[in-house]
Scaffold this active site. Sequence first.
Site, PDB file in Angstrom:
ATOM      1  N   ASP A   8       0.870  -1.173   0.000  1.00 27.73           N
ATOM      2  CA  ASP A   8       0.000   0.000   0.000  1.00 27.73           C
ATOM      3  C   ASP A   8       0.907   1.223   0.000  1.00 27.73           C
ATOM      4  O   ASP A   8       2.134   1.102  -0.141  1.00 27.73           O
ATOM      5  CB  ASP A   8      -0.987  -0.032   1.179  1.00 27.73           C
ATOM      6  N   CYS A  65       3.301  -2.961   4.064  1.00 34.68           N
ATOM      7  CA  CYS A  65       2.493  -1.789   4.414  1.00 34.68           C
ATOM      8  C   CYS A  65       3.268  -1.052   5.506  1.00 34.68           C
ATOM      9  O   CYS A  65       4.442  -1.327   5.729  1.00 34.68           O
ATOM     10  CB  CYS A  65       1.072  -2.163   4.825  1.00 34.68           C
ATOM     11  N   THR A  67       3.097  -1.130   8.824  1.00 39.39           N
ATOM     12  CA  THR A  67       3.556  -2.025   9.897  1.00 39.39           C
ATOM     13  C   THR A  67       3.715  -3.463   9.431  1.00 39.39           C
ATOM     14  O   THR A  67       4.363  -4.255  10.107  1.00 39.39           O
ATOM     15  CB  THR A  67       2.557  -2.035  11.067  1.00 39.39           C
ATOM     16  N   HIS A  98       9.799 -23.752   9.309  1.00 37.64           N
ATOM     17  CA  HIS A  98       8.807 -24.390  10.170  1.00 37.64           C
ATOM     18  C   HIS A  98       7.377 -24.256   9.667  1.00 37.64           C
ATOM     19  O   HIS A  98       6.548 -25.134   9.924  1.00 37.64           O
ATOM     20  CB  HIS A  98       8.874 -23.810  11.586  1.00 37.64           C
ATOM     21  N   HIS A 133       7.171 -30.622  11.029  1.00 35.16           N
ATOM     22  CA  HIS A 133       6.482 -29.374  10.715  1.00 35.16           C
ATOM     23  C   HIS A 133       5.378 -29.578   9.682  1.00 35.16           C
ATOM     24  O   HIS A 133       4.417 -28.805   9.647  1.00 35.16           O
ATOM     25  CB  HIS A 133       7.478 -28.325  10.217  1.00 35.16           C
TER      26      HIS A 133
END
Length: 149
Positions: A8, A65, A67, A98, A133
């Site tokens: 964004d 973005c 954060t 993992h 995993h």
Amino acid sequence: MRIAIGSDHGGYQLKEEIKKALLEKKYEIKDFGTHSTDSCDYPDIALPLAQAVAAGEFDKGILICGTGIGISIAANKVPGIRAALCHDTFSARASREHNDANILALGERVIGKGLALEIVDVWLASEFSGGRHQKRVDKIAAIEKRCTC
């Protein structure tokens, strides 16, 4: 390797830096936008990119973005997507080894360019370990199948 990349407005500058570095390393890239710092909504970028990764059109995806939180939440709504928000190389490696993460999410306002490029390199170089995993990744896929709308 085919990589989808998108951001964004809050991640635009970092997306451009990462895109440049990946092109220099000869990765095949498709930019899903945005193409400026004009305000836009991160779900509008995350959805088509995540759908393309889930469909196998791209090997991996990178979303950015401000954060990394909102864009990763949006991407993770797409069945088959395991978007991992990583702000350090340890998490980036673990998300691949993992969790078989197929989208890396980053926050431009959280980390600097140098660390971001290092995280991308580690994430792209890391492989899924499988083994113990795999059953956990399979359980995630089973949750998606049970919870479709």
